[in-house]
Design a protein around this motif. Structure first.
Motif, PDB file in Angstrom:
ATOM      1  N   VAL A 220      20.504  35.025 -10.568  1.00 24.91           N
ATOM      2  CA  VAL A 220      20.241  35.516  -9.214  1.00 24.91           C
ATOM      3  C   VAL A 220      18.755  35.849  -9.140  1.00 24.91           C
ATOM      4  CG1 VAL A 220      20.760  37.275  -7.502  1.00 24.91           C
ATOM      5  CG2 VAL A 220      22.554  36.448  -9.029  1.00 24.91           C
ATOM      6  N   SER A 221      18.075  35.214  -8.211  1.00 21.69           N
ATOM      7  CA  SER A 221      16.628  35.407  -8.173  1.00 21.69           C
ATOM      8  C   SER A 221      16.261  36.618  -7.333  1.00 21.69           C
ATOM      9  CB  SER A 221      15.968  34.165  -7.583  1.00 21.69           C
ATOM     10  OG  SER A 221      16.240  34.118  -6.223  1.00 21.69           O
ATOM     11  N   THR A 222      14.995  37.001  -7.433  1.00 17.12           N
ATOM     12  CA  THR A 222      14.526  38.170  -6.692  1.00 17.12           C
ATOM     13  C   THR A 222      14.594  37.928  -5.180  1.00 17.12           C
ATOM     14  OG1 THR A 222      12.380  37.249  -7.188  1.00 17.12           O
ATOM     15  CG2 THR A 222      12.999  39.245  -8.385  1.00 17.12           C
ATOM     16  N   ASP A 223      14.509  36.624  -4.796  1.00 17.69           N
ATOM     17  CA  ASP A 223      14.569  36.368  -3.357  1.00 17.69           C
ATOM     18  C   ASP A 223      16.013  36.296  -2.844  1.00 17.69           C
ATOM     19  OD1 ASP A 223      15.225  33.992  -4.486  1.00 17.69           O
ATOM     20  OD2 ASP A 223      13.422  32.914  -3.860  1.00 17.69           O
ATOM     21  N   GLY A 224      16.929  36.686  -3.705  1.00 17.15           N
ATOM     22  CA  GLY A 224      18.303  36.817  -3.247  1.00 17.15           C
ATOM     23  C   GLY A 224      19.135  35.549  -3.319  1.00 17.15           C
ATOM     24  N   ILE A 225      18.502  34.426  -3.729  1.00 16.83           N
ATOM     25  CA  ILE A 225      19.290  33.194  -3.831  1.00 16.83           C
ATOM     26  C   ILE A 225      20.087  33.265  -5.123  1.00 16.83           C
ATOM     27  CG2 ILE A 225      19.232  30.673  -4.012  1.00 16.83           C
ATOM     28  CD1 ILE A 225      16.476  30.779  -2.696  1.00 16.83           C
ATOM     29  N   SER A 226      21.356  33.011  -5.014  1.00 10.47           N
ATOM     30  CA  SER A 226      22.158  33.101  -6.213  1.00 10.47           C
ATOM     31  C   SER A 226      22.338  31.717  -6.807  1.00 10.47           C
ATOM     32  CB  SER A 226      23.479  33.755  -5.846  1.00 10.47           C
ATOM     33  OG  SER A 226      24.526  33.025  -6.365  1.00 10.47           O
ATOM     34  N   GLY A 227      21.916  31.562  -8.050  1.00 15.60           N
ATOM     35  CA  GLY A 227      22.099  30.305  -8.759  1.00 15.60           C
ATOM     36  C   GLY A 227      21.496  29.126  -8.029  1.00 15.60           C
ATOM     37  N   CYS A 228      22.188  28.019  -8.091  1.00 21.85           N
ATOM     38  CA  CYS A 228      21.686  26.784  -7.480  1.00 21.85           C
ATOM     39  C   CYS A 228      22.745  26.277  -6.511  1.00 21.85           C
ATOM     40  CB  CYS A 228      21.427  25.742  -8.562  1.00 21.85           C
ATOM     41  SG  CYS A 228      20.333  26.314  -9.863  1.00 21.85           S
ATOM     42  N   PRO A 229      22.705  26.729  -5.271  1.00 19.82           N
ATOM     43  CA  PRO A 229      23.805  26.429  -4.342  1.00 19.82           C
ATOM     44  C   PRO A 229      23.997  24.950  -4.028  1.00 19.82           C
ATOM     45  CG  PRO A 229      22.018  27.626  -3.238  1.00 19.82           C
ATOM     46  CD  PRO A 229      21.693  27.612  -4.680  1.00 19.82           C
ATOM     47  N   THR A 230      22.969  24.131  -4.213  1.00 18.39           N
ATOM     48  CA  THR A 230      23.130  22.718  -3.840  1.00 18.39           C
ATOM     49  C   THR A 230      23.814  21.889  -4.925  1.00 18.39           C
ATOM     50  OG1 THR A 230      20.941  22.201  -4.712  1.00 18.39           O
ATOM     51  CG2 THR A 230      21.077  22.699  -2.356  1.00 18.39           C
ATOM     52  N   VAL A 231      23.887  22.445  -6.145  1.00 16.34           N
ATOM     53  CA  VAL A 231      24.408  21.649  -7.263  1.00 16.34           C
ATOM     54  C   VAL A 231      25.928  21.540  -7.201  1.00 16.34           C
ATOM     55  CG1 VAL A 231      24.621  21.531  -9.790  1.00 16.34           C
ATOM     56  CG2 VAL A 231      22.457  22.208  -8.741  1.00 16.34           C
ATOM     57  N   GLU A 232      26.407  20.303  -7.136  1.00 13.68           N
ATOM     58  CA  GLU A 232      27.854  20.093  -7.059  1.00 13.68           C
ATOM     59  C   GLU A 232      28.454  19.730  -8.413  1.00 13.68           C
ATOM     60  OE1 GLU A 232      28.374  17.104  -4.030  1.00 13.68           O
ATOM     61  OE2 GLU A 232      27.329  18.343  -2.538  1.00 13.68           O
ATOM     62  N   LYS A 233      27.685  18.932  -9.175  1.00 12.91           N
ATOM     63  CA  LYS A 233      28.230  18.427 -10.438  1.00 12.91           C
ATOM     64  C   LYS A 233      27.181  18.531 -11.551  1.00 12.91           C
ATOM     65  CE  LYS A 233      32.113  16.486  -8.673  1.00 12.91           C
ATOM     66  NZ  LYS A 233      32.047  16.721  -7.271  1.00 12.91           N
ATOM     67  N   VAL A 234      27.698  18.710 -12.768  1.00 13.24           N
ATOM     68  CA  VAL A 234      26.816  18.727 -13.934  1.00 13.24           C
ATOM     69  C   VAL A 234      27.363  17.722 -14.947  1.00 13.24           C
ATOM     70  CG1 VAL A 234      25.849  20.148 -15.796  1.00 13.24           C
ATOM     71  CG2 VAL A 234      26.252  21.163 -13.547  1.00 13.24           C
ATOM     72  N   ILE A 235      26.510  16.820 -15.389  1.00 13.42           N
ATOM     73  CA  ILE A 235      26.937  15.840 -16.387  1.00 13.42           C
ATOM     74  C   ILE A 235      26.340  16.260 -17.725  1.00 13.42           C
ATOM     75  CG2 ILE A 235      26.899  13.397 -17.049  1.00 13.42           C
ATOM     76  CD1 ILE A 235      26.361  12.705 -14.106  1.00 13.42           C
ATOM     77  N   VAL A 236      27.176  16.302 -18.754  1.00 11.26           N
ATOM     78  CA  VAL A 236      26.727  16.841 -20.037  1.00 11.26           C
ATOM     79  C   VAL A 236      26.872  15.794 -21.144  1.00 11.26           C
ATOM     80  CG1 VAL A 236      26.962  18.768 -21.650  1.00 11.26           C
ATOM     81  CG2 VAL A 236      27.649  19.071 -19.256  1.00 11.26           C
ATOM     82  N   LEU A 237      25.764  15.411 -21.705  1.00 12.34           N
ATOM     83  CA  LEU A 237      25.790  14.491 -22.845  1.00 12.34           C
ATOM     84  C   LEU A 237      26.108  15.292 -24.097  1.00 12.34           C
ATOM     85  CD1 LEU A 237      24.868  11.600 -24.052  1.00 12.34           C
ATOM     86  CD2 LEU A 237      22.759  12.821 -24.606  1.00 12.34           C
ATOM     87  N   LYS A 238      27.029  14.768 -24.912  1.00 10.12           N
ATOM     88  CA  LYS A 238      27.301  15.438 -26.183  1.00 10.12           C
ATOM     89  C   LYS A 238      26.317  14.901 -27.205  1.00 10.12           C
ATOM     90  CE  LYS A 238      31.371  17.082 -27.898  1.00 10.12           C
ATOM     91  NZ  LYS A 238      32.507  17.493 -27.729  1.00 10.12           N
ATOM     92  N   ARG A 239      25.429  15.742 -27.689  1.00 13.05           N
ATOM     93  CA  ARG A 239      24.430  15.287 -28.648  1.00 13.05           C
ATOM     94  C   ARG A 239      24.488  16.086 -29.942  1.00 13.05           C
ATOM     95  NH1 ARG A 239      21.953  12.832 -32.190  1.00 13.05           N
ATOM     96  NH2 ARG A 239      19.880  13.544 -32.765  1.00 13.05           N
ATOM     97  N   THR A 240      24.511  17.413 -29.821  1.00 13.58           N
ATOM     98  CA  THR A 240      24.426  18.234 -31.025  1.00 13.58           C
ATOM     99  C   THR A 240      25.787  18.758 -31.473  1.00 13.58           C
ATOM    100  OG1 THR A 240      23.958  20.106 -29.567  1.00 13.58           O
ATOM    101  CG2 THR A 240      22.070  19.031 -30.591  1.00 13.58           C
ATOM    102  N   GLY A 241      26.776  18.644 -30.598  1.00 14.18           N
ATOM    103  CA  GLY A 241      28.097  19.179 -30.939  1.00 14.18           C
ATOM    104  C   GLY A 241      28.159  20.693 -30.773  1.00 14.18           C
ATOM    105  N   THR A 242      27.141  21.260 -30.173  1.00 15.24           N
ATOM    106  CA  THR A 242      27.105  22.709 -29.924  1.00 15.24           C
ATOM    107  C   THR A 242      28.235  23.079 -28.960  1.00 15.24           C
ATOM    108  OG1 THR A 242      24.729  22.413 -29.915  1.00 15.24           O
ATOM    109  CG2 THR A 242      25.531  24.535 -29.141  1.00 15.24           C
ATOM    110  N   GLU A 243      28.801  24.234 -29.196  1.00 14.25           N
ATOM    111  CA  GLU A 243      29.889  24.653 -28.306  1.00 14.25           C
ATOM    112  C   GLU A 243      29.337  24.989 -26.919  1.00 14.25           C
ATOM    113  OE1 GLU A 243      33.182  27.981 -28.274  1.00 14.25           O
ATOM    114  OE2 GLU A 243      32.664  27.293 -30.313  1.00 14.25           O
TER     115      GLU A 243
END
Ligand code: WTA
Length: 663
Positions: A220-243
């Motif tokens: 939550v930024s100081t200007d009151g915007i919470s997170g990233c409201p425009t983001v609908e999807k996140v694509i995640v490449l598995k590279r390191t096997g990190t949880e």
């Protein structure tokens, strides 16, 4: 007082600057442009009629539809190849598939732990087609923005070219940026999708990229915007096997989506001026600027400069060590070499893992022939010691390059002798995120080099050094570096901020592009870049706005005021020095310094942490209340202030600061 050693280095430097290194006959004979006369002839023609010159060169690209008009300039807005239809991904891939190049290696990749992959043009094409279909299946359309926050793996190139293929504008965010910095960039671009990976290997450890994205989405930024409201999807490449945490409906594994995607995709014909990418760079205010590049002109720049300045041969293995998170990686890891059908070396990790021999080991094993890196890396290698390069056979190298900051003549000589074996020309390339591709650099078979000079302009580019009044200065006199006329690969704007664009670049000298750099031109017409003349500091080749670091510092609870300046640093070029005034009731300590550094790392990224922090009761200000950064710069560099202090409000402040400096 300068030390004896510094003074003698300075003299050596001055002598070195006078030396001229001609390319060998063997190099020139085999080069695309093999003599000064040939360069000058082409350069003159290109300046006399740039539209004709660039139109001829643009014929070498693939067009779905040819342009109607080459250029339109309504300062500060340029358009090139108007009415044309083109696709950058098609130019980097499809057009190589009709020849033997389809089985040529496009990317030779090495992970930090030595794992390797090679993708031929045909294989890369297939992967990019699948990724294009993957993005489409998530609802990404032409004109949408996609943020990419990944490590240096082939999937980064695949993601970039997949966006270009469908006409989505990519915004690559360097993997060193913090969650807060990701959030600001994603929100400014209003990105619909973020492509990331669980992590990437760096210096033997894992950088947890997905975690940073999660924090950006939550922040939550100081200007009151919470997170990233425009983001609908996140694509995640598995590279390191990190949880990692995967949010149902929002987060998808790259590998799973790619398995389902078809490998057939027709590249979309896009307008020449279709926005290809946004890349954020530091400016003189606290807010980074989203530099916008469009398709045809940018691609032409990346293509042409790679072809001529790196004098590409079909069997070259080209290695630009930059991260794709910076403009150098965009133009010389992806678009330039791939548009030329070259073989690109790509390395995931740190130059000093497991030790400072890693780059030389890669050059020896993979027979790299063209190597392009930053002066800051060269200086770090010098300090690490000659034993590392000496252990390796570097005879495959035929051409070297540098970028990002002025190279000091001593570092140039070391690069020339120890890495280039005295046989490889060095092309010192001056350009900027805004210029898109190289602007001033020696064409290696044609232009003799002088250590520390970027030499002469590229075709169609007309740089000049002018006084404050915009009048060209005499040979060897310092001044401001400007570019008189528009060029195809120039930025088209600052995203969503045409006023800032005009003010930042075209107001100092109305209608003319101001680079923000100081320079001089010697009597042979060689350019010597003297560094930034604004409040941007080049730390290890990374541009950092002092205002950005200052606003991060004042966001810390106990800080009342902060001023950040640069001081020369042997390895990094410049180091960041912060002068901080704490709120009453708070006292400065080593612990607070550490907290402040961590705070800056959190707000921007580790690379922006101040090297020195000085606490002070007050900062030197003018009577109108402006912080006198010039005095702080002098103080940070020399420990003293000799310059004009007549406008200083309170002299005792300076005295106290001097004492702080001596402590
Ligand atoms: C500096 C990197 C001297 C310059 C491609 C410029 C250089 C800024 C050189 C742009 C060079 C870049 N010699 N200085 N060869 N190349 N610079 O946007 O101050 O990250 O304005 O682009 O780096 O940095 P940017």
């Amino acid at each position: 007082m300068p030390t004896k050693k510094a003074a003698s280095t300075h003299i050596e430097s001055a002598l070195l600057e006078k030396r001229v290194f001609k390319p060998s006959k063997k190099f020139s004979d085999a080069a695309k442009i093999g003599s000064l006369a040939e360069y000058e002839k082409l350069y003159k023609a290109s300046i006399k009629d740039p539209e004709k010159f660039f139109a001829q060169q643009a014929e070498e690209l693939h067009w779905f539809k040819k342009w109607k008009k080459v250029m339109q300039w309504k300062a500060p807005f340029a358009q090139w190849f108007i009415g044309g239809k083109i696709n950058a991904s098609y130019n980097c891939l499809d057009r190589h598939l009709t020849s033997w190049r389809r089985n040529k290696a496009a990317i030779i990749w090495e992970g930090e732990f030595g794992d390797e992959r090679t993708l031929t043009y045909q294989q890369l094409h297939r992967e990019v087609c699948k990724a294009a279909n993957m993005l489409r299946s998530l609802g990404v359309r032409s004109g949408d923005r996609v943020a990419i926050y990944m490590g240096m793996t082939p999937e980064l190139t695949i993601a970039v070219l997949a966006c270009a293929r469908i006409g989505a504008t990519h915004s690559v965010i360097f993997g060193g940026f913090s969650a807060e910095a990701i959030r600001d960039r994603v929100n400014d671009a209003e990105a619909k999708v973020i492509i990331t990976s669980d992590g990437t290997f760096r210096r033997g450890g894992v950088i947890e990229l997905k975690k940073h994205v999660d924090n950006a989405l939550k922040a939550v930024s100081t200007d009151g915007i919470s997170g990233c409201p425009t983001v609908e999807k996140v694509i995640v490449l598995k590279r390191t096997g990190t949880e990692v945490e995967m949010w149902q409906g929002r987060d998808f594994w790259w590998q799973e989506l790619m398995n389902e995607a078809s490998d057939k995709h027709d590249a979309v014909p896009l307008d020449s001026e279709h926005p290809l990418y946004i890349l954020y760079t530091s400016g003189t205010t606290g807010k980074p600027k989203g530099i916008v590049h469009t398709t045809a002109g940018y691609l032409l720049g990346a293509y042409l400069t790679t072809k001529y300045i790196f004098d590409l041969k079909e069997d070259d293995i080209f290695w630009c060590t930059a991260d794709v998170g910076w403009v150098t990686g965009h133009s010389y890891v992806i678009y330039g070499p791939l548009a030329n059908g070259a073989t690109v070396m790509m390395y995931e990790g740190a130059p000093n893992f497991p030790d400072f021999g890693r780059f030389w080991d890669i050059i020896e094993r993979r027979k790299i022939s063209v190597f392009y890196t930053a002066p800051t890396a060269i200086r770090a290698f010098i300090r690490a010691g000659d034993e590392f390069p000496k252990r390796h056979d570097l005879s495959s190298l035929r051409l070297l390059g540098t970028v990002g900051e002025p190279i000091n003549p001593e570092a140039w000589m070391w690069y020339h002798k120890t890495i280039g074996g005295g046989r490889c020309p060095i092309t010192d390339t001056w350009w900027q995120t805004e210029t898109g591709a190289i602007m001033i650099a020696p064409i290696p078979g044609a232009i003799a080099t002088k250590p520390g000079s970027a030499t002469k302009p590229f075709f169609g580019i007309e740089p000049e050094v002018v006084s404050k009044e915009g009048i060209p200065v005499k040979a060897n006199e310092g001044g401001f570096l400007i570019i008189r006329k528009p060029w195809p690969w120039m930025l088209r704007g600052i995203y969503k901020d045409p006023q800032r664009f005009e003010k930042q670049y075209f107001s100092e000298f109305p209608g003319i592009y101001f680079t923000g750099d100081g320079a001089r031109r010697d009597k042979d017409g060689y350019f010597w870049i003297m560094g930034r003349v604004d409040d941007v500091i080049n730390v290890s080749g990374h541009r950092i706005g002092t205002m950005e670091v200052e606003s991060a510092l004042v966001a810390f609870e106990s800080v009342a005021e902060a001023a950040v300046v640069g001081r020369p640093d042997e390895i990094k070029g410049s180091a960041l020095v912060a002068f901080v005034t704490l709120k009453s009731g708070s006292t400065g300590s080593e612990e607070v310094k550490m907290q402040l550094r961590e705070h800056v790392a959190k707000e921007i990224g580790s690379f922006a942490k101040p090297d020195d922090i000085h606490f002070s009761d007050a900062l030197p200000k003018t009577r109108s209340g402006k912080i006198m950064r010039r005095l702080l710069r002098e103080l940070a560099s020399t420990g003293n202030v000799k310059g004009d202090t007549t406008t200083l409000e309170d002299f005792s402040v300076l005295e106290k600061l001097r004492q702080v400096e001596e402590e």
